[in-house]
Structures are given as structure tokens and as C-alpha cells.
Motif scaffolding. Structure first.
Motif, PDB file in Angstrom:
ATOM      1  N   ASP A  88      45.778  37.186  41.298  1.00 38.05           N
ATOM      2  CA  ASP A  88      45.689  38.114  40.175  1.00 38.05           C
ATOM      3  C   ASP A  88      44.452  38.977  40.337  1.00 38.05           C
ATOM      4  O   ASP A  88      43.434  38.521  40.865  1.00 38.05           O
ATOM      5  N   SER A  89      44.553  40.210  39.886  1.00 39.98           N
ATOM      6  CA  SER A  89      43.402  41.096  39.946  1.00 39.98           C
ATOM      7  C   SER A  89      43.480  42.080  38.784  1.00 39.98           C
ATOM      8  O   SER A  89      44.430  42.052  37.991  1.00 39.98           O
ATOM      9  N   TYR A  90      42.500  42.945  38.693  1.00 38.22           N
ATOM     10  CA  TYR A  90      42.468  43.986  37.674  1.00 38.22           C
ATOM     11  C   TYR A  90      42.320  45.337  38.346  1.00 38.22           C
ATOM     12  O   TYR A  90      41.813  45.445  39.474  1.00 38.22           O
ATOM     13  N   GLU A  91      42.764  46.337  37.643  1.00 43.19           N
ATOM     14  CA  GLU A  91      42.681  47.696  38.176  1.00 43.19           C
ATOM     15  C   GLU A  91      41.256  48.028  38.598  1.00 43.19           C
ATOM     16  O   GLU A  91      40.295  47.688  37.907  1.00 43.19           O
ATOM     17  N   VAL A 135      40.974  43.695  46.387  1.00 39.62           N
ATOM     18  CA  VAL A 135      41.742  42.467  46.594  1.00 39.62           C
ATOM     19  C   VAL A 135      41.712  42.103  48.073  1.00 39.62           C
ATOM     20  O   VAL A 135      41.989  42.953  48.926  1.00 39.62           O
ATOM     21  N   VAL A 163      42.376  48.507  43.606  1.00 43.40           N
ATOM     22  CA  VAL A 163      43.822  48.433  43.376  1.00 43.40           C
ATOM     23  C   VAL A 163      44.202  49.070  42.044  1.00 43.40           C
ATOM     24  O   VAL A 163      43.413  49.141  41.100  1.00 43.40           O
ATOM     25  N   THR A 171      50.886  46.182  42.605  1.00 39.77           N
ATOM     26  CA  THR A 171      51.518  44.885  42.317  1.00 39.77           C
ATOM     27  C   THR A 171      52.748  44.750  43.199  1.00 39.77           C
ATOM     28  O   THR A 171      53.684  45.546  43.120  1.00 39.77           O
ATOM     29  N   VAL A 184      48.454  43.016  39.576  1.00 38.95           N
ATOM     30  CA  VAL A 184      47.324  43.794  39.118  1.00 38.95           C
ATOM     31  C   VAL A 184      47.512  44.067  37.633  1.00 38.95           C
ATOM     32  O   VAL A 184      48.543  44.580  37.206  1.00 38.95           O
TER      33      VAL A 184
END
Lengths: 105, 112
Positions: free
Chosen positions: A11-14, A18, A78, A83, A103
Motif C-alpha cells: 500500500d502507498s499514498y499519492e 514505491v 506514484v 494501482t 495507491v
């Protein structure tokens, strides 16, 4: 046959970077490492390929240590559209199981 | 436009009824291959072909046949499909076996 291992999901954030690592302990001398991106209902799409050290293109970087037993795909900053499922491939016969990157806004 | 095409895109069939999934590429690629994709297992290679009349088994060839009579076409044949062959199938092509592969859009097969 070379076997590739990669994390099942991340999982990541804008806006974040990554990094996905793929292990390929039995890589052969003349094998290249290739990463693909796959969106739902579509075929995998080529992202980047390398043999050793570092490769960079307009969408990603690929880091390969000297022993080549692993590789790390780096996706800078990202966005939601990144995603997808990311696969590493060493031999033509051996795709990893894929890493689902999600994302979040 | 350079592409790999597959037909049909979706197919529902019954156990034992022979079927063929076609694959065609217009890039003059020598190398072609078939994969199946299943949840949690990623992409597994079924068969591949280095050139016309040259084919070989991949990781999971059981229950499948292929042929490569022409450079551009590489059909996948299921002589007697079974429910465990329900999967998403991808055809791919490239200049050589270590070159970037171009994938088709996929064929979703359901065997009842």
C-alpha cells in the motif's frame, strides 16, 4: 528453473515512492530482469528491463545489486493510476506471483 | 498498429468439448508463448515457440496443445477441457526469448 519471489501486496499514498523487491536466487549469467505492469482485464505491459546496476526510464528505475540475486523496481511519486499488479520476470518461464500495489489518495 | 490479438475474448464451454483459442501478432516476432493466470499463482507459462514448427513445453503444459505453422499465429488447443482449466489466458510475442514480450488482451475461459 529460476524462481522469483516478490511481496503479494503493498500500500502507498499519492506522491510517495514505491519500491518492490523481487528475489531470484538462481538467476543465470545471461538472464535479464524484466518488470511488467498489469491492470484489471488487460495483458501485462512492459515497464523496464535491466541486467545489472541501475536502469532508469521515464516511468521507473530498476536497481540490481552486483550478485543479481534480487532486483528492486522503484516507482517515483506514484499516483492513483499506478494501482496495478507488478510482475518481475527473469526467465521466460518464471514470472513472479505478482505484487498488487494499491495507491490511496 | 503493432499488436497481439486473441480470440475469443470470453468463452464458456463444457467439459470435454474441444476448443481452440487463436493468437496472432503482426510484429514479425519469432518467439511466442501462452500463459495462464490464476489468482495467487500469477502468470504460468503453458507452451512457447522459438520459431515456426518449433514448440516446447512451459511450466504447465498438461491438457494443452499448440501449433506454429506460420510465424504470426500460435493457437492454443484444449482437446478435452476440464474445469481446472478455467482461467485467464494470455498470448505473448517477442523478437527473442529474452526480449520484451508484448501481451494480448487475454481470453477468459470457463469450463463447466
Amino acid at each position: 528453473l529460476a524462481k522469483t519471489t516478490q511481496p503479494i501486496s503493498m500500500d502507498s499514498y499519492e506522491g510517495q515512492e514505491v519500491n518492490i523487491t523481487c528475489s531470484h536466487n538462481n538467476i543465470a549469467t545471461n538472464d535479464y530482469i524484466t518488470w511488467y505492469q498489469q491492470f484489471p482485464s488487460q495483458g501485462p505491459r512492459f515497464i523496464i528491463q535491466g541486467y545489472k546496476t541501475k536502469v532508469t526510464n521515464e516511468v521507473a528505475s530498476l536497481f540490481i545489486p552486483a550478485d543479481r540475486k534480487s532486483s528492486t523496481l522503484s516507482l517515483p511519486r506514484v499516483s492513483l493510476s499506478d494501482t496495478a499488479v507488478y510482475y518481475c520476470l527473469v526467465l521466460k518461464l518464471s514470472f513472479g506471483a505478482g505484487t498488487t500495489v494499491t495507491v490511496r489518495a | 498498429e503493432a499488436q497481439v490479438t486473441q480470440n475469443p475474448r470470453y468463452l464458456i464451454t463444457v467439459t470435454g468439448k474441444k476448443l481452440t483459442v487463436t493468437c496472432s501478432q503482426n510484429m514479425n516476432h519469432e518467439y511466442m508463448s501462452w500463459y495462464r493466470q490464476d489468482p495467487g499463482l500469477g502468470l504460468r507459462q503453458i507452451y512457447y515457440s522459438m520459431n515456426v514448427e518449433v514448440t516446447d513445453k512451459g511450466d504447465v503444459p498438461e491438457g494443452y496443445k499448440v501449433s506454429r505453422k506460420e510465424k504470426r499465429n500460435f493457437p492454443l488447443i484444449l482437446e478435452s477441457p476440464s474445469p481446472n482449466q478455467t482461467s485467464l489466458y494470455f498470448c505473448a510475442s517477442s523478437y527473442g526469448d529474452k526480449d520484451t514480450q508484448y501481451f494480448g488482451p487475454g481470453t477468459r475461459l470457463t469450463v463447466l
